[in-house]
Each structure stands twice: as structure tokens, then as C-alpha cells.
Design a protein around this motif. Structure first.
Motif, PDB file in Angstrom:
ATOM      1  N   GLU A  27       0.852  -1.183   0.000  1.00 28.60           N
ATOM      2  CA  GLU A  27       0.000   0.000   0.000  1.00 28.60           C
ATOM      3  C   GLU A  27       0.891   1.236   0.000  1.00 28.60           C
ATOM      4  OE1 GLU A  27      -1.246   1.032   4.495  1.00 28.60           O
ATOM      5  OE2 GLU A  27      -2.212  -0.748   3.667  1.00 28.60           O
ATOM      6  N   ALA A  28       0.273   2.368  -0.324  1.00 29.46           N
ATOM      7  CA  ALA A  28       0.999   3.637  -0.397  1.00 29.46           C
ATOM      8  C   ALA A  28       0.098   4.750   0.111  1.00 29.46           C
ATOM      9  CB  ALA A  28       1.423   3.921  -1.840  1.00 29.46           C
ATOM     10  N   ALA A  29       0.721   5.823   0.593  1.00 26.89           N
ATOM     11  CA  ALA A  29      -0.023   7.007   1.031  1.00 26.89           C
ATOM     12  C   ALA A  29      -0.338   7.868  -0.181  1.00 26.89           C
ATOM     13  CB  ALA A  29       0.806   7.805   2.029  1.00 26.89           C
ATOM     14  N   VAL A  30      -1.557   8.437  -0.223  1.00 25.85           N
ATOM     15  CA  VAL A  30      -2.011   9.238  -1.359  1.00 25.85           C
ATOM     16  C   VAL A  30      -2.664  10.520  -0.857  1.00 25.85           C
ATOM     17  CG1 VAL A  30      -3.600   9.329  -3.330  1.00 25.85           C
ATOM     18  CG2 VAL A  30      -2.410   7.200  -2.794  1.00 25.85           C
ATOM     19  N   THR A  31      -2.358  11.631  -1.533  1.00 30.75           N
ATOM     20  CA  THR A  31      -3.044  12.904  -1.323  1.00 30.75           C
ATOM     21  C   THR A  31      -3.462  13.425  -2.692  1.00 30.75           C
ATOM     22  OG1 THR A  31      -1.737  13.432   0.631  1.00 30.75           O
ATOM     23  CG2 THR A  31      -2.850  15.271  -0.455  1.00 30.75           C
ATOM     24  N   LEU A  32      -4.741  13.796  -2.843  1.00 28.31           N
ATOM     25  CA  LEU A  32      -5.258  14.358  -4.090  1.00 28.31           C
ATOM     26  C   LEU A  32      -6.030  15.630  -3.791  1.00 28.31           C
ATOM     27  CD1 LEU A  32      -6.790  11.245  -5.930  1.00 28.31           C
ATOM     28  CD2 LEU A  32      -4.746  12.514  -6.600  1.00 28.31           C
ATOM     29  N   VAL A  33      -5.903  16.622  -4.672  1.00 24.65           N
ATOM     30  CA  VAL A  33      -6.729  17.824  -4.637  1.00 24.65           C
ATOM     31  C   VAL A  33      -7.492  17.840  -5.955  1.00 24.65           C
ATOM     32  CG1 VAL A  33      -6.787  20.332  -4.507  1.00 24.65           C
ATOM     33  CG2 VAL A  33      -5.089  19.058  -3.180  1.00 24.65           C
ATOM     34  N   ILE A  34      -8.833  17.756  -5.870  1.00 21.70           N
ATOM     35  CA  ILE A  34      -9.689  17.634  -7.048  1.00 21.70           C
ATOM     36  C   ILE A  34     -10.612  18.840  -7.129  1.00 21.70           C
ATOM     37  CG2 ILE A  34     -11.452  16.237  -8.192  1.00 21.70           C
ATOM     38  CD1 ILE A  34      -8.944  14.636  -7.905  1.00 21.70           C
ATOM     39  N   PHE A  35     -10.674  19.460  -8.304  1.00 26.04           N
ATOM     40  CA  PHE A  35     -11.623  20.534  -8.586  1.00 26.04           C
ATOM     41  C   PHE A  35     -12.707  19.950  -9.476  1.00 26.04           C
ATOM     42  CE2 PHE A  35      -7.553  22.502  -7.802  1.00 26.04           C
ATOM     43  CZ  PHE A  35      -7.876  23.508  -6.907  1.00 26.04           C
ATOM     44  N   LYS A  36     -13.976  20.145  -9.085  1.00 19.97           N
ATOM     45  CA  LYS A  36     -15.101  19.564  -9.810  1.00 19.97           C
ATOM     46  C   LYS A  36     -16.126  20.645 -10.101  1.00 19.97           C
ATOM     47  CE  LYS A  36     -18.481  15.809  -9.387  1.00 19.97           C
ATOM     48  NZ  LYS A  36     -18.889  14.643  -8.599  1.00 19.97           N
ATOM     49  N   GLY A  37     -16.702  20.624 -11.290  1.00 23.95           N
ATOM     50  CA  GLY A  37     -17.742  21.581 -11.623  1.00 23.95           C
ATOM     51  C   GLY A  37     -18.586  21.084 -12.769  1.00 23.95           C
ATOM     52  N   GLY A  38     -19.783  21.655 -12.890  1.00 24.38           N
ATOM     53  CA  GLY A  38     -20.607  21.270 -14.022  1.00 24.38           C
ATOM     54  C   GLY A  38     -22.056  21.662 -13.894  1.00 24.38           C
ATOM     55  N   TRP A  39     -22.746  21.424 -14.981  1.00 21.81           N
ATOM     56  CA  TRP A  39     -24.185  21.609 -15.092  1.00 21.81           C
ATOM     57  C   TRP A  39     -24.665  20.481 -15.991  1.00 21.81           C
ATOM     58  CZ3 TRP A  39     -28.052  24.121 -12.914  1.00 21.81           C
ATOM     59  CH2 TRP A  39     -29.255  24.217 -13.584  1.00 21.81           C
TER      60      TRP A  39
END
Length: 144
Positions: A27-39
Motif C-alpha cells: 500500500e501507499a499514502a495518497v493525497t489528491l486535490v480535485i476541482f469539480k464543476g458542471g451543469w
């Protein structure tokens, strides 16, 4: 904001439902920053890092959403990826059906699997105005 003990227990239970072959993998450590948008149609884009066997790898993430999608948000997720034997196993498309509402700040937790058998278990903060009932896919690419 921290995940409640009920949310942590639910994530743990979902993680236990994955295959027993995970015991032979890493296993491994993970960090994510996600930008989400929509219509109606939505999209997400992000980046992050994975630390595996003492080495840090850059990650990019992107995806599409379809269904009831309205608004925009930024989500910072931290956790782990399990059932990997090499760093490249994190790469792939993770699919999910989900729903949620974020008004201001909230918490989010996800457990997803890709075709390589990698299991992402992430939790964190979501900030923004977002309502969704959708099908989504998140592709993660490893930068070497």
C-alpha cells in the motif's frame, strides 16, 4: 473537519469487502486535490502525490460526470491505495455512482477500485457549492 466514527467504520467495512489478494500486495499514502464543476455534464481535474517505498510520485487526475451535476467544489483527499505491487498500479480509471450535497464545507469519503485491482481509500474536506446524483469516472495517471 474529521470523518465521523460512523463514516470511518463504513469505509473500513467497504475496504474489507475487497479481495483477499490484497494481503500479498503493498500500500501507499495518497493525497489528491480535485476541482469539480458542471451543469448536467461535469468534469473534474486535479493533482496529487503518492508515497510508495520511500519515493514520492506525482499524480494527475481528471474525469467526467453525467447526471444531475450542479455547481463547483474543491476536495482535498488523503488516505491510501492498497493492493499494489508497483507504483504504476495506481494508474487507471476508477468508476463510481454517487450523490451528495456540499454547501460551504463538508466531508467526503470514497473507496474505489481500478482494473489493476488497486483500491483507493480516501477521505477529506470538500469546499464549495455542489449537488450531484451522477455516474462518474476518475482517471489517475502516474508522473514518473
Amino acid at each position: 473537519m474529521r470523518l465521523s466514527s460512523v463514516a470511518r467504520a463504513a469505509l473500513f467495512a467497504l475496504a474489507l469487502l475487497t479481495g483477499s489478494s490484497a494481503a500479498r500486495a503493498d500500500e501507499a499514502a495518497v493525497t489528491l486535490v480535485i476541482f469539480k464543476g458542471g451543469w448536467i455534464f461535469g468534469g473534474s481535474v486535479g493533482k496529487g502525490v503518492m508515497t510508495f517505498h520511500g519515493k514520492t510520485y506525482g499524480l494527475t487526475a481528471g474525469g467526467l460526470d453525467y447526471g444531475l451535476v450542479f455547481g463547483g467544489s474543491q476536495t482535498t483527499l488523503q488516505g491510501r491505495v492498497r493492493n499494489i505491487r508497483r507504483a504504476q498500479d495506481i494508474a487507471g480509471v476508477y468508476a463510481a455512482a454517487g450523490m451528495g450535497v456540499a454547501l460551504g464545507a463538508g466531508v467526503r469519503g470514497i473507496v474505489l477500485t481500478n482494473p489493476n485491482g488497486a483500491v483507493l481509500e480516501l477521505g477529506g474536506k470538500q469546499v464549495g457549492l455542489m449537488a450531484n446524483v451522477d455516474l462518474s469516472g476518475l482517471a489517475i495517471t502516474l508522473k514518473e
